[in-house]
Design an enzyme around this catalytic site. Sequence first.
Site, PDB file in Angstrom:
ATOM      1  N   ILE A 147      51.159  26.934  44.918  1.00  0.00           N
ATOM      2  CA  ILE A 147      51.727  28.235  45.270  1.00  0.00           C
ATOM      3  C   ILE A 147      53.114  28.077  45.890  1.00  0.00           C
ATOM      4  O   ILE A 147      53.963  28.962  45.750  1.00  0.00           O
ATOM      5  CB  ILE A 147      50.785  28.978  46.253  1.00  0.00           C
ATOM      6  CG1 ILE A 147      49.471  29.313  45.562  1.00  0.00           C
ATOM      7  CG2 ILE A 147      51.434  30.263  46.777  1.00  0.00           C
ATOM      8  CD1 ILE A 147      48.454  29.966  46.457  1.00  0.00           C
ATOM      9  N   GLU A 148      53.369  26.955  46.522  1.00  0.00           N
ATOM     10  CA  GLU A 148      54.640  26.757  47.215  1.00  0.00           C
ATOM     11  C   GLU A 148      55.696  26.129  46.294  1.00  0.00           C
ATOM     12  O   GLU A 148      56.276  26.816  45.466  1.00  0.00           O
ATOM     13  CB  GLU A 148      54.394  25.946  48.489  1.00  0.00           C
ATOM     14  CG  GLU A 148      53.475  26.686  49.470  1.00  0.00           C
ATOM     15  CD  GLU A 148      53.232  25.937  50.758  1.00  0.00           C
ATOM     16  OE1 GLU A 148      54.211  25.494  51.381  1.00  0.00           O
ATOM     17  OE2 GLU A 148      52.059  25.788  51.154  1.00  0.00           O
ATOM     18  N   MET A 149      55.910  24.822  46.370  1.00  0.00           N
ATOM     19  CA  MET A 149      56.970  24.202  45.577  1.00  0.00           C
ATOM     20  C   MET A 149      56.478  23.738  44.204  1.00  0.00           C
ATOM     21  O   MET A 149      57.273  23.512  43.301  1.00  0.00           O
ATOM     22  CB  MET A 149      57.596  23.061  46.369  1.00  0.00           C
ATOM     23  CG  MET A 149      58.200  23.582  47.683  1.00  0.00           C
ATOM     24  SD  MET A 149      58.695  22.317  48.871  1.00  0.00           S
ATOM     25  CE  MET A 149      60.335  21.944  48.278  1.00  0.00           C
TER      26      MET A 149
END
Length: 337
Positions: A147-149
């Site tokens: 979901i982040e990087m």
Amino acid sequence: MFLCFCFSSFGCQRKKEYHTGKEVSYTSNEKEDSAKILELAKKYFQPIPQKAPQSEKDSKEKIALGKELYFDKRLSVNNTISCNSCHQLNNGKAGVDNEPTSPGAFGKRGDRNSPTVFNAAFHIAQFWDGRAKDLVEQAKGPILNPIEMAMPSEAEVIKKLKAIKDYQKKFQKAFPKEKDPLTYQNIAEAIAAFERTLITRDRLDDFLEGDLKALNQEELKGLQSFVKTGCTTCHSGPLLGGNMFQKMGLVHPYENRKDLGRFKVTKNPGEKYFFKVPSLRNVALTAPYFHDGSVKTLEQAVVKMAWLQLGKKLTSQEIKNIVAFLKALTGKRFLKK
């Protein structure tokens, strides 16, 4: 602001109000009161150390590399976000993005508020649930988080950075004793080294170190109310937090029951709804508040925490004074000169 009539019989003196530079009057009684409050404060708080733990081994080359990596969007799968995207250090930001939750590489938001990176080196553990034991372990997480990087693997991260010649040279300088220094472990080590430099000092530190003029009368009253109310049960130590886990909704249940907090890490039923107690340093700059970013203002957060955690309803004056004290915890680097 508190004023006095300067009759010599009252022992009135002149001082400059620390945070405004304006000259105001204060009595010898106020000075005595400040000294008593200082002794009270020392029972619960300590100044932030000048250097972070483990920073003695951080070279200038490693710190410089970590800073570059922290701001580099190429650590994300589509080159759109960096560490700084959610934990912003530019434009006067206090290590946060001031969003309830943060968008990742593909625009999807995480389920928890992004905490400040300032003074993170002094925390008992990293992330709201404490799943990372230190900054190095924490730095490894977001890069691979889908979901982040959203990078697919450590190997892909290394492959991407090795294609950048400049990075190969900088890793060699930062880790001169290693034959092949561009590793995922060293990416995290470098970022952590940079983050260990992100320390703030504020007027509470000056007060704790003996400057009785550092806090004004409203802030001193707020400090007293903070202690009297029982906030120091959780918010104590150098950071006024960051040193323990506590249940969110200790006395009265918190309305958000979806996030089980530390239970997800430990699987201990007794730790449902437990989260790391956040530091209150720079808290005036890190809204919105709580692990879900649901509370917009500092005043609302004070009221809500007093009720949820302590079962207390504060007066409007207590709220005002406590908020004034919390605003005094803003690091000097963020104050306009």
